[in-house]
Design an enzyme around this catalytic site. Structure first.
Site: not given
Ligand code: NAG
Ligand code: NAG
Length: 487
Positions: A216, A319
């Site tokens: 991220e 994810e």
């Protein structure tokens, strides 16, 4: 269902309103000619839950086999994951040359993952700068996954080692929007990842298929002041530099066959932006785009798919997680993924966690397991049936997905009924052989919710001509396996 269909047709012909309480049934046509990709598998990231519970064989069996295993007093159908993502840590507690790791005031101790490269004195993995004894529980689960057949293993990082970071805090920079990897360590982070991949191949008998140096990276929430876990912001041009360095470091260690995946952005839209800005050199070094599902029902999944598929790269939902223990949000987002993002793998975040986030409700800090969330059985409806190597087909509607096993001539359909109880019909007329007339269609049922039917198996449904049907309760998910189907 034929009888109901007839009733509805008569009602329509007579111009009558639908009978109160009687539900309309729906038909979906499975598109035999479609091809949404070859399935690579289902999985989980290891990280915190495996740091806490990594030595447990029952959990390894539950996630990485399809055996029946008892966990928290419940017999569970093994989920049959074949993907494990190993989180290489960023933390170490040593002091070196008067310097030690800075820890965020809100850091959750069970989310500090111990890293192997504990100081900058030497890049040699046999030197005392490296401590290969740490993180034994997560490594144990990685080995158990491999021993049970997990054949797709990924190495990923949430943050570079603390000492590579500007503020020595592996939870993020002070602002959250600035890079935290010091520019003179752009090469060191790549050396770290490549060295661990090489060491794993040589010493752990673990061959990582892919290495992902970011997690991220475009997010603005990896902050030293508020961080509760390891995390690090990377501008896209920094990502590009690190990707180039990583390719070089993997190659120089004889790991040219190990692919780089990137960038594990939180949102589909961030992945679109990063993909567009990465530049042709770095993009050429990335073999697979990993994206997370934290944009949930929003975001341009189709745009990302279209960009990535044009390049021939693979695309993973690498994810996914949220706090809805019922499985409802998970299924609705998974159906959106399979229809619009078209990933070839789908990976859950923490298989054990609290607050509804786990498939199994657990406290990773206290190392205690409470109960199994309904979402576990909901996921079993997919992961036990849509198996690696199957071709994903267009399920014909937003509530169904389909997969085809060419060698077994088996069609798998998973569907959810969000409305009132009703029959759902599945039309197989687009297949050259839509199964054998009157043959049994095996089915499994799980009720989305806080309780209810859990992966109950039935053999009470038959093919009728070119279709089959089944009664669905509201918010039920059903999986069907049809034999003798030819595309
Ligand atoms: C150790 O710290 C001193 C003082 O900050 C610095 O001058 C020196 O370069 C450091 N040595 C290493 C190996 O980092
Ligand atoms: C369904 O299949 C079973 C097993 O082949 C058979 O015994 C049964 O008669 C079939 N039912 C219908 C309605 O075709």
């Amino acid at each position: 269902m034929a009888a109901l269909l007839q009733a509805a047709t008569i009602a329509l012909a007579l111009g009558l309103a639908a009978v109160p309480g009687a539900s309309a049934d729906q038909t979906t046509v499975i598109d035999a000619k479609s091809n949404l990709g070859t399935w690579e598998g289902w999985g989980t990231s290891l990280a915190w839950w495996a740091v806490a519970f990594g030595t447990r064989d029952d959990l390894a069996d539950a996630f990485f086999t399809t055996k029946t295993v008892t966990v928290a007093g419940k017999p569970l159908p093994g989920l049959g994951f074949n993907i494990a993502r190993y989180n290489v840590g960023a933390s170490s507690k040593n002091t070196y040359n008067g310097t030690k790791m800075a820890v965020s005031p809100k850091m959750i101790a069970s989310r500090q993952v111990e890293g192997f490269w504990t100081d900058w004195a030497s890049a040699s993995p046999s030197s005392s700068s490296w401590n290969w004894g740490v993180d034994s529980a997560q490594r144990a689960m990685l080995a158990k996954a491999r021993d049970r057949g997990a054949n797709v293993l990924e190495l990923f990082s949430n943050s570079p080692m603390w000492w590579m970071c500007a503020n020595h805090n592996p939870s993020g920079s002070d602002s959250g929007t600035a890079d935290n990897l010091q520019s003179w360590n752009y090469g060191q982070h790549a050396v770290y990842m490549a060295t661990v991949a090489k060491y794993a191949a040589d010493n752990w008998n673990v061959k990582f298929q892919s290495v992902n140096p970011f997690n991220e990276p475009s997010a603005d929430w990896w902050k030293a002041g508020t961080g509760t876990q390891e995390g690090c912001h990377f501008e896209v041009n920094t990502q590009a530099t690190v990707i180039g360095n990583l390719r070089k470091e993997l190659d120089s260690r004889g790991l040219s066959g190990t692919i780089i995946s990137a960038s594990d952005e939180s949102y589909y839209d961030q992945a679109v932006t990063a993909f567009s800005k990465l530049g042709s050199t770095a993009l050429g070094q990335v073999a697979r785009i990993n994206v997370h599902g934290y944009q949930y029902a929003s975001g341009k999944r189709d745009t990302l798919y279209s960009l990535v598929s044009k390049t021939g790269k693979k695309l993973w939902q690498s994810e996914y997680g949220e706090g809805d223990a019922t499985g409802e949000r998970m299924v609705s987002n998974m159906l959106l993924d399979l229809r619009w993002l078209k990933p070839t793998a789908w990976v859950y975040w923490q298989a054990l966690d609290g607050g509804g986030w786990g498939l199994i409700d657990a406290d990773n800090g206290a190392k205690s397991i409470a109960s199994v969330n309904q979402k576990y059985w909901v996921l079993a409806q997919f992961s036990r049936h849509i198996r690696p190597g199957m071709k994903i087909l267009d399920g014909g509607s937003d509530y169904s997905v389909a997969a085809y096993d060419a060698s077994a001539k088996k069609l798998v359909v998973v569907a959810v009924n969000w409305g009132s109880a009703q029959y759902l019909n599945f039309d197989l007329s687009k297949f050259s052989t839509p199964g054998v007339d009157k043959a049994v269609v095996k089915r499994w049922v799980t009720q989305i919710g806080s309780s209810g039917t859990r992966y109950a198996a039935y053999s009470d449904t038959n093919i009728s001509g070119k279709k089959f049907w089944s009664k669905f309760e509201k918010n039920a998910v059903q999986t069907f396996e049809v034999s003798g189907v030819v595309l």
